[in-house]
Design a protein around this motif. Structure first.
Motif, PDB file in Angstrom:
ATOM      1  N   PRO A 138      31.130  51.008   3.268  1.00 50.82           N
ATOM      2  CA  PRO A 138      30.463  52.220   3.761  1.00 50.82           C
ATOM      3  C   PRO A 138      30.897  52.624   5.285  1.00 50.82           C
ATOM      4  N   ILE A 139      32.342  52.132   5.469  1.00 53.28           N
ATOM      5  CA  ILE A 139      32.831  52.235   6.871  1.00 53.28           C
ATOM      6  C   ILE A 139      32.848  53.560   7.141  1.00 53.28           C
ATOM      7  N   ALA A 140      32.994  54.747   6.518  1.00 52.03           N
ATOM      8  CA  ALA A 140      33.157  55.959   6.991  1.00 52.03           C
ATOM      9  C   ALA A 140      31.644  56.476   7.630  1.00 52.03           C
ATOM     10  N   ARG A 141      30.807  55.879   7.204  1.00 50.74           N
ATOM     11  CA  ARG A 141      29.080  56.012   7.604  1.00 50.74           C
ATOM     12  C   ARG A 141      29.016  55.196   8.987  1.00 50.74           C
ATOM     13  N   THR A 142      29.724  53.933   8.856  1.00 47.36           N
ATOM     14  CA  THR A 142      29.203  52.783  10.007  1.00 47.36           C
ATOM     15  C   THR A 142      30.136  52.943  11.320  1.00 47.36           C
ATOM     16  N   ALA A 162      38.854  56.687  -9.036  1.00 47.79           N
ATOM     17  CA  ALA A 162      37.610  57.430  -8.834  1.00 47.79           C
ATOM     18  C   ALA A 162      36.483  56.914  -8.347  1.00 47.79           C
ATOM     19  N   ARG A 163      36.263  55.847  -8.571  1.00 48.82           N
ATOM     20  CA  ARG A 163      35.222  54.968  -7.869  1.00 48.82           C
ATOM     21  C   ARG A 163      35.602  54.553  -6.508  1.00 48.82           C
ATOM     22  N   THR A 164      36.834  54.166  -6.251  1.00 44.18           N
ATOM     23  CA  THR A 164      37.174  53.740  -5.047  1.00 44.18           C
ATOM     24  C   THR A 164      37.087  54.849  -3.964  1.00 44.18           C
ATOM     25  N   ILE A 165      37.721  56.091  -4.297  1.00 41.67           N
ATOM     26  CA  ILE A 165      37.565  57.146  -3.241  1.00 41.67           C
ATOM     27  C   ILE A 165      36.311  57.440  -3.116  1.00 41.67           C
ATOM     28  N   ASP A 166      35.373  57.407  -4.228  1.00 43.47           N
ATOM     29  CA  ASP A 166      34.185  57.721  -4.031  1.00 43.47           C
ATOM     30  C   ASP A 166      33.405  56.944  -3.160  1.00 43.47           C
ATOM     31  N   MET A 167      33.497  55.569  -3.013  1.00 43.22           N
ATOM     32  CA  MET A 167      32.937  54.616  -2.049  1.00 43.22           C
ATOM     33  C   MET A 167      33.527  54.942  -0.763  1.00 43.22           C
ATOM     34  N   ILE A 168      34.528  55.368  -0.355  1.00 37.69           N
ATOM     35  CA  ILE A 168      35.018  55.486   0.664  1.00 37.69           C
ATOM     36  C   ILE A 168      34.619  56.720   1.360  1.00 37.69           C
ATOM     37  N   THR A 169      34.575  57.949   0.512  1.00 35.50           N
ATOM     38  CA  THR A 169      34.238  59.429   1.120  1.00 35.50           C
ATOM     39  C   THR A 169      32.593  59.489   1.151  1.00 35.50           C
ATOM     40  N   ALA A 171      30.581  56.963   1.195  1.00 33.90           N
ATOM     41  CA  ALA A 171      29.804  55.522   1.912  1.00 33.90           C
ATOM     42  C   ALA A 171      28.810  55.155   0.806  1.00 33.90           C
ATOM     43  N   ARG A 172      28.809  55.594  -0.238  1.00 35.43           N
ATOM     44  CA  ARG A 172      27.541  55.008  -0.995  1.00 35.43           C
ATOM     45  C   ARG A 172      27.896  53.574  -1.659  1.00 35.43           C
ATOM     46  N   LEU A 173      26.713  52.833  -1.942  1.00 36.01           N
ATOM     47  CA  LEU A 173      26.865  51.663  -2.530  1.00 36.01           C
ATOM     48  C   LEU A 173      26.393  51.727  -3.725  1.00 36.01           C
ATOM     49  N   LEU A 174      27.333  50.758  -4.653  1.00 38.54           N
ATOM     50  CA  LEU A 174      26.924  50.767  -6.086  1.00 38.54           C
ATOM     51  C   LEU A 174      25.995  49.643  -6.365  1.00 38.54           C
ATOM     52  N   ASP A 175      25.086  50.004  -7.283  1.00 35.90           N
ATOM     53  CA  ASP A 175      24.187  48.904  -7.655  1.00 35.90           C
ATOM     54  C   ASP A 175      24.752  48.051  -8.692  1.00 35.90           C
ATOM     55  N   ALA A 176      24.026  47.004  -9.110  1.00 32.68           N
ATOM     56  CA  ALA A 176      24.613  45.946 -10.004  1.00 32.68           C
ATOM     57  C   ALA A 176      25.009  46.342 -11.259  1.00 32.68           C
TER      58      ALA A 176
END
Length: 261
Positions: A138-142, A162-169, A171-176
């Motif tokens: 979540p570094i783009a948010r923190t 897709a998931r990598t750039i989604d997580m970065i842009t 800043a969402r967290l994936l659930d288990a």
């Protein structure tokens, strides 16, 4: 046999039977990593490879609320571009050492597995996660910092572009459940202790040389990824006004006023 001779305040290392337990032990800080803890993790890897008594390594966070919630923000005080580059190279070296451990490395994940914690978990071989665990960068948010090319390569391997750039842009967290669907998490469970014990029992009953060969061949196949030179990009981010704002805001529990410079 239990041996706790390598225990420190923030990183507990003990041998129980044939399993070397490495516990990130800063529950009051959600087990955020200090530089000394990264050094201790490397030392634990060295211990695992130096002893024929070690057949597996187990990584776990203390307290039940987090595996590792990144690097302790206090470690970033006074950072500039060159220090940012040096920091990311230290993380890269730690992750590379963990990837090279000859015996299987298992992570038992409760709660937050983010930032540096996600990189550590990504360098393991088997990931057991509680159904409430969360994963991301979540570094783009923190903080407004960046990952190294090596960390991106490792994340890309596990999560795809897709998931990598989604997580970065975002800043969402994936659930288990999502982390399990994409193959990052090996098993999800409501009883991490029991499921981890089952995994370790299976590993300890299998042929050590077969497992070691599989680990090393896969490591070599992936070794070339992430070797591009991005020091200029990393230095630009860590030397920016925005990164300083991010650290200050995180420390004071405020919201960064991003300026893009």
């Amino acid at each position: 046999m239990t041996d706790a001779t390598d225990a420190t305040d923030d990183l507990q290392v003990r041998l129980e039977g044939s399993v070397l337990h490495v516990v990130f032990d800063r529950p009051q800080a959600r087990n955020a990593m200090t530089f000394a803890m990264y050094e201790g993790l490397v030392a634990a890897c060295e211990r695992a490879d130096a002893s024929d008594d070690v057949r597996a390594v187990l990584l776990r966070g203390a307290g039940g609320r987090a595996f590792v919630a990144g690097t302790d923000i206090a470690q970033f005080a006074g950072f500039d571009g060159p220090r940012g580059v040096a920091y990311e190279k230290t993380i890269d070296a730690t992750i590379e050492r963990l990837l090279a451990v000859r015996v299987p490395v298992v992570t038992a994940i409760d709660g937050a597995c983010v930032g540096g914690g996600l990189a550590i978990a990504a360098a393991a071989d088997v990931r057991v996660a509680h159904t409430s665990a969360r994963f991301g960068y979540p570094i783009a948010r923190t903080l407004g910092n960046t990952l190294s090319a090596r960390s991106y390569a490792l994340t890309l391997r596990h999560f795809g572009h897709a998931r990598t750039i989604d997580m970065i842009t975002t800043a969402r967290l994936l659930d288990a459940a999502e982390a399990h669907t994409c193959g990052f998490v090996t098993r999800t469970t409501d009883d991490v202790d029991a499921t981890t014990a089952e995994v370790l029992d299976a590993i300890l009953s299998h042929a050590p040389l077969t497992m070691a060969a599989g680990k090393e061949i896969l490591r070599r196949l992936h070794a070339a990824a992430g070797t591009v030179d991005v020091d200029d990009v990393v230095a630009g981010v860590y030397g920016s006004e925005d990164f300083a704002r991010g650290v200050a805001a995180f420390t004071s529990r405020g919201t960064p006023d991003w300026q893009g410079r």
